[in-house]
Design a protein around this motif. Structure first.
Motif, PDB file in Angstrom:
ATOM      1  N   THR A  54       5.518  -2.783   2.434  1.00 44.93           N
ATOM      2  CA  THR A  54       5.704  -1.419   2.927  1.00 44.93           C
ATOM      3  C   THR A  54       6.463  -1.344   4.248  1.00 44.93           C
ATOM      4  O   THR A  54       6.932  -0.272   4.624  1.00 44.93           O
ATOM      5  CB  THR A  54       4.338  -0.728   3.113  1.00 44.93           C
ATOM      6  N   ASP A  55       6.610  -2.466   4.952  1.00 45.64           N
ATOM      7  CA  ASP A  55       7.235  -2.409   6.275  1.00 45.64           C
ATOM      8  C   ASP A  55       8.671  -1.898   6.223  1.00 45.64           C
ATOM      9  O   ASP A  55       9.129  -1.224   7.150  1.00 45.64           O
ATOM     10  CB  ASP A  55       7.205  -3.790   6.939  1.00 45.64           C
ATOM     11  N   GLY A  66       7.451  -9.248  -3.574  1.00 48.34           N
ATOM     12  CA  GLY A  66       6.553  -9.720  -2.526  1.00 48.34           C
ATOM     13  C   GLY A  66       5.805  -8.583  -1.869  1.00 48.34           C
ATOM     14  O   GLY A  66       5.499  -7.574  -2.483  1.00 48.34           O
ATOM     15  N   GLY A  67       5.485  -8.745  -0.594  1.00 53.22           N
ATOM     16  CA  GLY A  67       4.768  -7.719   0.142  1.00 53.22           C
ATOM     17  C   GLY A  67       3.262  -7.856   0.038  1.00 53.22           C
ATOM     18  O   GLY A  67       2.730  -8.727  -0.657  1.00 53.22           O
ATOM     19  N   THR A  68       2.552  -6.970   0.723  1.00 55.43           N
ATOM     20  CA  THR A  68       1.089  -7.023   0.768  1.00 55.43           C
ATOM     21  C   THR A  68       0.467  -6.933  -0.617  1.00 55.43           C
ATOM     22  O   THR A  68      -0.569  -7.550  -0.878  1.00 55.43           O
ATOM     23  CB  THR A  68       0.552  -5.892   1.663  1.00 55.43           C
ATOM     24  N   ILE A  69       1.082  -6.188  -1.511  1.00 51.37           N
ATOM     25  CA  ILE A  69       0.549  -6.069  -2.864  1.00 51.37           C
ATOM     26  C   ILE A  69       0.439  -7.430  -3.541  1.00 51.37           C
ATOM     27  O   ILE A  69      -0.416  -7.645  -4.402  1.00 51.37           O
ATOM     28  CB  ILE A  69       1.422  -5.110  -3.715  1.00 51.37           C
ATOM     29  N   SER A  70       1.273  -8.375  -3.131  1.00 52.97           N
ATOM     30  CA  SER A  70       1.295  -9.704  -3.752  1.00 52.97           C
ATOM     31  C   SER A  70       0.505 -10.742  -2.963  1.00 52.97           C
ATOM     32  O   SER A  70       0.471 -11.914  -3.341  1.00 52.97           O
ATOM     33  CB  SER A  70       2.748 -10.185  -3.875  1.00 52.97           C
ATOM     34  N   ALA A 110       1.674  -1.768  -1.337  1.00 55.02           N
ATOM     35  CA  ALA A 110       0.252  -1.612  -1.027  1.00 55.02           C
ATOM     36  C   ALA A 110       0.040  -1.803   0.468  1.00 55.02           C
ATOM     37  O   ALA A 110       0.794  -2.518   1.130  1.00 55.02           O
ATOM     38  CB  ALA A 110      -0.587  -2.614  -1.811  1.00 55.02           C
ATOM     39  N   MET A 111      -1.000  -1.175   0.975  1.00 52.03           N
ATOM     40  CA  MET A 111      -1.385  -1.344   2.371  1.00 52.03           C
ATOM     41  C   MET A 111      -2.514  -2.358   2.535  1.00 52.03           C
ATOM     42  O   MET A 111      -2.795  -2.803   3.641  1.00 52.03           O
ATOM     43  CB  MET A 111      -1.802   0.003   2.965  1.00 52.03           C
ATOM     44  N   SER A 149       0.675   2.145  10.998  1.00 52.45           N
ATOM     45  CA  SER A 149       0.824   0.708  10.760  1.00 52.45           C
ATOM     46  C   SER A 149      -0.155   0.159   9.728  1.00 52.45           C
ATOM     47  O   SER A 149       0.154  -0.826   9.046  1.00 52.45           O
ATOM     48  CB  SER A 149       0.652  -0.061  12.075  1.00 52.45           C
ATOM     49  N   LEU A 150      -1.331   0.787   9.566  1.00 57.14           N
ATOM     50  CA  LEU A 150      -2.366   0.213   8.709  1.00 57.14           C
ATOM     51  C   LEU A 150      -2.989   1.187   7.706  1.00 57.14           C
ATOM     52  O   LEU A 150      -3.573   0.746   6.717  1.00 57.14           O
ATOM     53  CB  LEU A 150      -3.487  -0.383   9.575  1.00 57.14           C
ATOM     54  N   ALA A 151      -2.898   2.475   7.929  1.00 55.09           N
ATOM     55  CA  ALA A 151      -3.601   3.441   7.081  1.00 55.09           C
ATOM     56  C   ALA A 151      -3.038   3.473   5.663  1.00 55.09           C
ATOM     57  O   ALA A 151      -1.831   3.335   5.451  1.00 55.09           O
ATOM     58  CB  ALA A 151      -3.520   4.838   7.694  1.00 55.09           C
ATOM     59  N   VAL A 152      -3.919   3.688   4.694  1.00 58.30           N
ATOM     60  CA  VAL A 152      -3.506   3.737   3.293  1.00 58.30           C
ATOM     61  C   VAL A 152      -2.591   4.927   3.024  1.00 58.30           C
ATOM     62  O   VAL A 152      -1.669   4.844   2.212  1.00 58.30           O
ATOM     63  CB  VAL A 152      -4.752   3.784   2.376  1.00 58.30           C
ATOM     64  N   ASP A 153      -2.821   6.039   3.713  1.00 61.38           N
ATOM     65  CA  ASP A 153      -1.984   7.226   3.507  1.00 61.38           C
ATOM     66  C   ASP A 153      -0.824   7.270   4.498  1.00 61.38           C
ATOM     67  O   ASP A 153      -0.415   8.330   4.962  1.00 61.38           O
ATOM     68  CB  ASP A 153      -2.822   8.502   3.600  1.00 61.38           C
ATOM     69  N   THR A 154      -0.260   6.124   4.779  1.00 69.10           N
ATOM     70  CA  THR A 154       0.774   6.009   5.808  1.00 69.10           C
ATOM     71  C   THR A 154       2.077   6.720   5.474  1.00 69.10           C
ATOM     72  O   THR A 154       2.768   7.211   6.359  1.00 69.10           O
ATOM     73  CB  THR A 154       1.067   4.520   6.088  1.00 69.10           C
TER      74      THR A 154
END
Length: 321
Positions: free
Chosen positions: A85-86, A9-13, A110-111, A161-166
């Motif tokens: 990613t959380d 799961g997650g944002t990537i999905s 993924a972010m 919380s949101l950046a791609v390079d988190t």
């Protein structure tokens, strides 16, 4: 030779339900590999769960661990787990405690959701495949691959919380992926593989705050199997917490970490009540370089496997040379 990819799961999905109602987990591992270019290796894909990572539970991760080990037994040269990613840093650390194979186990996510402009999921998956199939990735345990960067689970954290390079490792990055090749900055880290427990134990994570309420400690000692405190500075607690901590330590193990994002706890610098010298005398264990979140997982795993606290100290000792 093949690689196995399991999706959780997650944002990537995630893709939108409909306009204005946000994104939810809908895609699985087979959807991901359909979006990849030729990666030069056979890919086996299975969907394990379809959840935001904050909904994952210990038993789910232990099932994913068993699945990953079976993939290696069946011939996979590496395994990739996709998730949100959380809680990625926690999942990676937990699985690394139990991963006893030479083949790499990669966690990634993924972010940005799958339909967002500049979606990073497939890019991160491609980089994870490059990492997983590299011979230099063997005997390194579990790794996190995000934004072309390879992280060790013991150091990685989500910093934004949101950046791609988190994801960062505070100066302890493991490696990098460039031009389709893996570049490691150091040899494999010393690792310690623990016995996989039949079940994880309940360990409460509590952060010290200025003039904070300490009454929760009464509840902790009655309901929890262990306690990790994110202490002030180098691992300190308030005077009010000192009044209750002895009764907690008498019942359950207590680890003191720092609430800062970098640096270790102290051991022999501060001598006032509630500082590290005092807490060690009371029977608490200082967490050293390990973050509170990860110390919670370590203690939960050790308690679940029988509770030998020497294992916790041995693990903390391998973090530094």
């Amino acid at each position: 030779m093949k690689l196995s990819i399991g999706s959780m799961g997650g944002t990537i999905s995630m893709t939108p339900i409909d306009s204005g109602n946000g994104v939810v987990p809908k895609l699985g591992a087979k959807d991901f590999i359909a979006s990849l270019p030729d990666v030069g290796i056979e890919l086996h894909a299975e969907s394990l769960f379809a959840l935001p990572s904050g909904h994952l539970r210990f038993e789910m991760l232990l099932k994913a661990l068993a699945w990953a080990k079976k993939q290696v037994k069946d011939g996979a040269c590496g395994v990739i787990l996709t998730q949100g990613t959380d809680t990625l840093e926690e999942s990676a650390f937990l699985l690394d405690l139990f991963w006893d194979r030479e083949e790499p186990l990669i966690l990634m996510g993924a972010m940005r959701d799958a339909q967002a402009i500049g979606a990073d999921g497939i890019r991160n998956l491609y980089a994870s495949i490059v990492c997983a199939k590299s011979p230099n990735s063997r005997s390194r345990g579990v790794m996190v691959v995000m934004n072309d960067t390879i992280h060790s689970p013991r150091w990685v954290r989500k910093s934004h919380s949101l950046a791609v390079d988190t994801f960062c490792s505070d100066g302890k990055t493991y490696g990098f992926i460039a031009e389709g090749k893996v570049e490691y900055f150091c040899p494999p880290l010393r690792r310690m593989v623990l016995e996989t427990p039949p079940a994880m134990k309940k360990v409460f994570l509590w952060e010290q705050t200025l003039d904070g309420d300490v009454s929760v400690l009464e509840w902790v000692k009655q309901t929890q199997d262990g306690l990790v405190i994110k202490g002030f500075g180098a691992g300190h607690i308030s005077l009010e917490a000192c009044k209750l901590i002895d009764s907690v330590i008498e019942k359950i193990p207590v680890i003191i970490c720092t609430r800062t994002t970098d640096g270790p706890t102290a051991y022999e610098t501060y001598g006032y009540e509630g500082a590290e010298i005092d807490l060690i005398k009371r029977g608490a264990l200082m967490g050293g370089h390990l973050s509170g979140r990860k110390a919670r997982l370590l203690l939960s795993a050790v308690l679940g496997a029988g509770g030998d606290m020497r294992i916790v100290q041995d693990y903390l000792d391998i973090l530094v040379y």
